[in-house]
Write a protein that holds these residues in place. Structure first.
Motif, PDB file in Angstrom:
ATOM      1  N   PHE A 114       0.839  -1.712   0.040  1.00  0.00           N
ATOM      2  CA  PHE A 114       0.507  -0.479   0.186  1.00  0.00           C
ATOM      3  C   PHE A 114       1.270   1.119   0.378  1.00  0.00           C
ATOM      4  N   LEU A 115       0.207   2.210  -0.443  1.00  0.00           N
ATOM      5  CA  LEU A 115       0.932   3.321   0.235  1.00  0.00           C
ATOM      6  C   LEU A 115       0.517   4.848   0.237  1.00  0.00           C
ATOM      7  N   VAL A 163      -1.251  17.069  -4.102  1.00  0.00           N
ATOM      8  CA  VAL A 163      -0.418  15.867  -3.117  1.00  0.00           C
ATOM      9  C   VAL A 163       1.261  16.423  -3.740  1.00  0.00           C
ATOM     10  N   VAL A 164       2.185  15.314  -2.480  1.00  0.00           N
ATOM     11  CA  VAL A 164       2.895  14.398  -2.807  1.00  0.00           C
ATOM     12  C   VAL A 164       3.654  13.058  -2.364  1.00  0.00           C
ATOM     13  N   HIS A 165       4.350  12.507  -3.029  1.00  0.00           N
ATOM     14  CA  HIS A 165       4.946  11.268  -2.428  1.00  0.00           C
ATOM     15  C   HIS A 165       4.696  11.195  -0.616  1.00  0.00           C
ATOM     16  N   GLY A 166       4.226  10.408  -0.952  1.00  0.00           N
ATOM     17  CA  GLY A 166       4.770   9.844   0.655  1.00  0.00           C
ATOM     18  C   GLY A 166       5.304   8.665   0.464  1.00  0.00           C
ATOM     19  N   HIS A 167       4.670   7.564   1.164  1.00  0.00           N
ATOM     20  CA  HIS A 167       5.650   6.867   1.388  1.00  0.00           C
ATOM     21  C   HIS A 167       5.030   5.213   1.044  1.00  0.00           C
ATOM     22  N   LEU A 168       5.746   3.939   0.208  1.00  0.00           N
ATOM     23  CA  LEU A 168       5.463   2.823  -0.316  1.00  0.00           C
ATOM     24  C   LEU A 168       5.623   1.505   0.889  1.00  0.00           C
ATOM     25  N   TYR A 169       4.899   0.794   0.844  1.00  0.00           N
ATOM     26  CA  TYR A 169       4.786  -0.046   2.326  1.00  0.00           C
ATOM     27  C   TYR A 169       4.635  -1.086   1.479  1.00  0.00           C
ATOM     28  N   VAL A 170       5.631  -2.060   1.832  1.00  0.00           N
ATOM     29  CA  VAL A 170       5.656  -4.231   1.894  1.00  0.00           C
ATOM     30  C   VAL A 170       5.521  -4.302   3.064  1.00  0.00           C
ATOM     31  N   GLU A 171       4.673  -5.553   3.047  1.00  0.00           N
ATOM     32  CA  GLU A 171       4.360  -5.879   4.131  1.00  0.00           C
ATOM     33  C   GLU A 171       3.895  -6.854   4.632  1.00  0.00           C
TER      34      GLU A 171
END
Length: 334
Positions: A114-115, A163-171
């Protein structure tokens, strides 16, 4: 008696657009899909680790020819990785409606992705978690419809500005902790409801990072137009060059220019503008430019500077063709 004007050139078209721009009615925005992130080396993707986590990292990350590859070793507990690109955090994204991530899962581990995106007030929008399948795939989100969580001290449940890029999450859930993860992220495509002209950027380019130009290579001085829209865009432009801030600006019409979709175009600056009022090629130049379109009330503006200079030495220990600019560190030797 009816008065007519024979002018039908791009110059007259530019003048008309500039004069009428303040009175033009707003044009409807268009939906444009563009690849904004490519996970290349320049984007410098990295994985954040809290200071409390000591010892070897349970993952490795590398830039490959087709994207950014993330390998995660088996562990004995739940794991979540927070990846981000610092250079992309200044990339303001207006009118985002959808996000698509192109990725490849090289194992069969059902990892989750998710991001987050952040608005101008600092509110964070987390897009829903999606489970990866083996092989190549595209993960898609509708924004802000598929936001499952919001946070931030200025959270007001509204998207304030670009908006701006926040984070990319790998779970990886606990029940799959013993399984490795091997992912390649190829690119991120955004669907934005914007005026297509907003997807064009213009920058001065001389072929040299210091913006230095040899007097015999004036043709290398140009405006570099980049179109991130999925359709070609036709512009009419003008450029001005002056020698010093208080001197008169020499201007020229650049005519009609079509910038290809998802591509770039170089527009040479006429050498007649670069020559000073006294006819010299040498010295500092200040350039400004303006581009407009029949299809938009908006415009592209910019300014920069460059120096026309003869490259001299002494360069007895340096390849003369590679030497561009030097600076003495001791004034007594100047």
């Amino acid at each position: 008696m009816q008065l007519t004007h024979p002018c039908s050139t791009a110059t007259c078209r530019l003048i008309a657009l500039l004069l009428l721009a303040p009175f033009a009615s707003a044009q409807p925005t268009q939906v444009a899909a563009t690849t904004r992130w490519t996970f290349n080396q320049a984007e410098a993707w990295t994985v954040w680790r809290p200071e409390a986590e000591r010892g070897p990292a349970p993952f490795t990350a590398s830039n490959e020819s087709d994207g950014w590859r993330l390998r995660v070793a088996p562990t004995d507990s739940y794991l979540i990785l927070n990846a981000f690109s610092r250079p992309l955090k200044v990339d303001r994204l207006a009118g985002v409606q959808a996000v698509a991530i192109h990725t490849t899962q090289h194992t069969e581990t059902p990892a989750k992705v998710f991001l987050s995106l952040h608005d101008e007030l600092g509110e964070r929008f987390y897009l829903r978690t999606q489970t990866l399948k083996p092989g190549s795939q595209t993960l898609q989100w509708s924004f802000p419809d598929e936001v499952f969580k919001r946070s931030g001290k200025n959270a007001n449940n509204a998207v304030d500005g670009p908006v701006v890029h926040g984070h990319l999450y790998v779970e990886r859930p606990t029940k799959h902790a013993a399984l490795p993860i091997d992912l390649t992220f190829h690119g991120v495509e955004l669907t934005q409801q914007v005026d297509p002209i907003e997807l064009i950027s213009a920058d001065l380019d001389t072929g040299d990072p210091l913006h230095a130009v040899h007097p015999e290579q004036l043709q290398d001085t140009r405006i570099f137009l980049t179109n991130e829209a999925s359709e070609p865009i036709t512009l009419v432009g003008e450029i001005g060059v002056r020698d010093l801030p208080l001197q008169a600006t020499r201007r020229a019409n650049l005519g009609q220019i079509t910038v290809p979709a998802n591509d770039s175009l170089e527009v040479p600056i006429p050498e007649s503008l670069i020559k000073s009022a006294e006819g010299s090629n040498l010295g500092i130049r200040y350039a400004d430019w303006r581009f407009v379109s029949d299809d938009s009330p908006k415009e592209i503006q910019g300014k920069s500077s460059f120096a026309v200079m003869s490259f001299v030495g002494p360069t007895t220990e340096i390849d003369p063709d590679a030497f561009v600019f030097g600076l003495a560190g001791f004034h007594s030797e100047w």
